[in-house]
Motif scaffolding. Structure first.
Motif, short mmCIF file in Angstrom:
data_model
loop_
_atom_site.label_atom_id
_atom_site.label_comp_id
_atom_site.label_asym_id
_atom_site.label_seq_id
_atom_site.Cartn_x
_atom_site.Cartn_y
_atom_site.Cartn_z
N CYS A 3 3.33 -4.07 8.01
CA CYS A 3 3.08 -4.43 9.40
C CYS A 3 1.60 -4.57 9.73
CB CYS A 3 3.72 -3.39 10.33
SG CYS A 3 2.86 -1.80 10.32
N THR A 44 3.52 3.14 12.21
CA THR A 44 3.87 2.01 13.08
C THR A 44 5.28 1.49 12.82
OG1 THR A 44 1.54 1.37 13.07
CG2 THR A 44 3.10 -0.25 13.89
N CYS A 45 5.60 1.19 11.55
CA CYS A 45 6.89 0.55 11.26
C CYS A 45 7.86 1.45 10.51
CB CYS A 45 6.67 -0.74 10.47
SG CYS A 45 6.11 -0.48 8.77
N CYS A 58 4.91 4.76 7.24
CA CYS A 58 3.95 4.11 8.13
C CYS A 58 4.19 4.61 9.55
CB CYS A 58 4.14 2.60 8.07
SG CYS A 58 3.18 1.72 9.31
N CYS A 75 -1.12 -0.67 6.53
CA CYS A 75 0.24 -0.82 6.05
C CYS A 75 0.44 -2.25 5.55
CB CYS A 75 1.23 -0.50 7.17
SG CYS A 75 2.95 -0.85 6.73
ZN LIG Z 1 3.87 -0.42 8.79
#
Ligand SMILES: [Zn+2]
Length: 155
Positions: free
Chosen positions: A42, A60-61, A58, A39
């Protein structure tokens, strides 16, 4: 019906373009993340679910990768440009190395192979590079908000 006029501050909606929005990371850092299939915002992994399949967001973020309708036309242009650059490097380099007796059949077979193989192999990177170009040229609230969430998140 009871719509308010405070849409600009609604965290669920990002403005179409906000030149004041900060970049989620430095340009070279984002490029390094793109080249590593991570990504750009992040640095988290798992943004692809397969060789060709970039996730919607994403994991994660939660940065949305397709930032607007028809977004990946830019990635197609990047991919076509990369395939043409690869072909011309092969052709011109081959001519320079083998002149005055170039192996034309090798150029023909190699050129066709490159024009088929390069767009397939480069496809995921073309999306990442397009996203990088777009994030640099057109910072918006979506990337900045995703980056803020990551910084705020559990340590
Ligand atoms: Zn991310």
């Amino acid at each position: 019906m009871a719509s308010s006029s405070s849409g600009a501050n609604d965290p669920g909606r990002s403005p179409r373009s906000d030149p004041r929005a900060p970049l989620p990371a430095g340009p070279m850092r984002m490029l390094a993340r793109a080249l590593r299939r991570r990504c750009l915002v992040c640095g988290g992994g798992g943004v692809f679910s397969g060789w060709f399949e970039l996730r919607d967001r994403c994991p994660t973020c939660a940065m949305p990768f397709e930032r607007e309708e028809g977004y990946w036309v830019g990635a197609m242009i990047v991919n076509i440009g990369a395939a043409q650059a690869g072909f011309f490097a092969f052709f011109i380099g081959g001519l320079l190395l083998t002149w005055p007796d170039p192996p034309w059949m090798l150029f023909l077979v190699g050129g066709v192979g490159l024009m088929i193989g390069l767009p397939i192999g480069f496809y995921p990177l073309s999306k990442q590079l397009w996203l990088w170009v777009d994030l640099l040229a057109n910072p918006r609230g979506d990337a900045a908000a995703a980056a803020r969430e990551v910084r705020r998140g559990p340590r």
